[in-house]
Motif scaffolding. Structure first.
Motif, short mmCIF file in Angstrom:
data_model
loop_
_atom_site.label_atom_id
_atom_site.label_comp_id
_atom_site.label_asym_id
_atom_site.label_seq_id
_atom_site.Cartn_x
_atom_site.Cartn_y
_atom_site.Cartn_z
N HIS A 105 76.55 10.83 73.89
CA HIS A 105 76.32 11.01 75.35
C HIS A 105 77.79 11.28 76.39
CE1 HIS A 105 73.35 10.84 78.54
NE2 HIS A 105 74.25 9.92 79.19
N ILE A 106 78.67 10.27 76.08
CA ILE A 106 79.84 9.88 76.86
C ILE A 106 80.44 11.40 76.65
CG2 ILE A 106 81.96 8.84 76.72
CD1 ILE A 106 80.58 6.29 75.81
N ARG B 128 79.59 14.32 76.07
CA ARG B 128 78.84 15.42 76.71
C ARG B 128 79.04 15.12 78.39
NH1 ARG B 128 74.39 14.82 74.58
NH2 ARG B 128 73.27 13.43 76.36
N GLU B 129 78.97 13.88 78.75
CA GLU B 129 79.07 13.82 80.03
C GLU B 129 80.48 13.62 80.77
OE1 GLU B 129 76.46 13.33 82.38
OE2 GLU B 129 75.37 13.89 80.80
N PHE B 130 81.54 13.27 80.14
CA PHE B 130 82.47 13.25 80.73
C PHE B 130 83.87 14.31 79.93
CE2 PHE B 130 81.41 8.58 81.24
CZ PHE B 130 81.75 8.81 82.45
N GLY C 145 82.47 17.47 78.83
CA GLY C 145 81.78 18.80 78.59
C GLY C 145 81.62 19.17 77.29
N ASP D 112 79.26 19.22 74.08
CA ASP D 112 77.94 19.08 73.53
C ASP D 112 78.20 19.13 72.04
OD1 ASP D 112 75.36 18.73 72.63
OD2 ASP D 112 74.49 20.10 73.89
N THR E 252 67.41 11.79 77.43
CA THR E 252 68.32 11.03 77.99
C THR E 252 68.44 11.24 79.55
OG1 THR E 252 70.33 12.00 77.17
CG2 THR E 252 69.68 9.96 75.95
N ARG E 253 67.46 12.21 80.27
CA ARG E 253 67.75 12.60 81.46
C ARG E 253 67.70 11.66 82.72
NH1 ARG E 253 61.72 15.26 82.32
NH2 ARG E 253 60.99 14.68 80.70
N SER F 229 72.35 7.09 82.97
CA SER F 229 73.56 7.63 83.32
C SER F 229 74.72 6.73 82.80
CB SER F 229 73.69 7.52 85.02
OG SER F 229 73.39 6.17 85.52
#
Length: 230
Positions: A141-142, A144-146, A148, A150, A178-179, A182
């Motif tokens: 998840h990290i 992907r979020e920080f 970019g 996947d 996980t939508r 955060s």
């Protein structure tokens, strides 16, 4: 064969309805939305229940707000299908649900989430434990979020439960959404080279590698995870 010891989940994490509340605020502003009126009702009820808002709440608080929670969760599970859809909402990275549809609760699927863990539809290994899987899921998840990136890693569980009438075992694939989760970083995001990222992607279950490149104390999670069974 020695059993692998569970690793404590190293990330700070907390249950929060704030991501869901933000969703309803957006719906209230979208006057053309068919849910705008319901959003207004929910926001009015939230004004009378400030204890359910904030970056970290205890699940016991929600026990006093069943009607409000039912309305809020229609963003995830339509109320009319509660007796058909197998779904629940969980505290991040924990096997504790704070909301479940009638169908999910009836099958007692929460108690079955210790069953076979899969990553990309492949068994995670008999000696691997839920805590390890949760840590890896947090790291993906990290990434992907920080960064970019996947990883395309899909985490799921096969839960097995007997049918009430026949007694035959039925298998359900448990999928995680996980939508409403955060993640934030303390301070500056640690840079990763392209080589680092490729090493991580080539070793999607190498926990030691991921912890070395991204120390878990740099990140914290807020929100909740949606679980569905198919």
């Amino acid at each position: 064969m020695a059993t692998q010891k569970p690793q404590p989940f190293p990330f700070e994490h907390a249950l929060s309805l704030d991501p869901l509340i933000d969703f309803w605020r957006q719906e209230a502003r979208a006057t053309s939305s068919p849910r705008a009126r319901l959003a207004g009702i929910i926001l009015s009820m939230l004004e009378e229940a400030p204890e359910v808002c904030g970056p970290a709440i205890e699940p016991e608080v929600l026990e006093h707000h069943h009607n409000l929670l039912d309305l809020m969760m229609t963003a995830v599970f339509p109320m009319a299908t509660s007796d058909q859809v197998l779904g629940a909402a969980f505290i991040p990275f924990e096997l504790r649900s704070f909301y479940a549809t009638e169908a999910f609760a009836r099958l007692n699927l929460t108690e079955r989430l210790h069953d076979d863990v899969l990553i990309n539809d492949k068994p995670f290994g008999e000696t691997e434990l839920h805590e390890t899987k949760s840590i890896l899921q947090a790291y993906h998840h990290i990434l992907r979020e920080f960064y970019g990136v996947d990883s395309q890693a899909e985490f799921s569980v096969i839960a097995t439960t007997p049918e009430a009438e026949s007694g035959l075992e039925r298998h359900y694939k448990i999928q995680m959404d996980t939508r409403f989760l955060s993640v934030a970083c303390r301070g500056e995001v640690k840079p990763l080279s392209e080589q680092d990222i490729q090493r991580m992607l080539a070793n999607p279950t190498n926990l030691a590698l991921w912890q070395d490149l991204l120390p878990p104390d740099l990140f914290f999670f807020r929100g909740f995870t949606v679980v569905t069974a198919v």
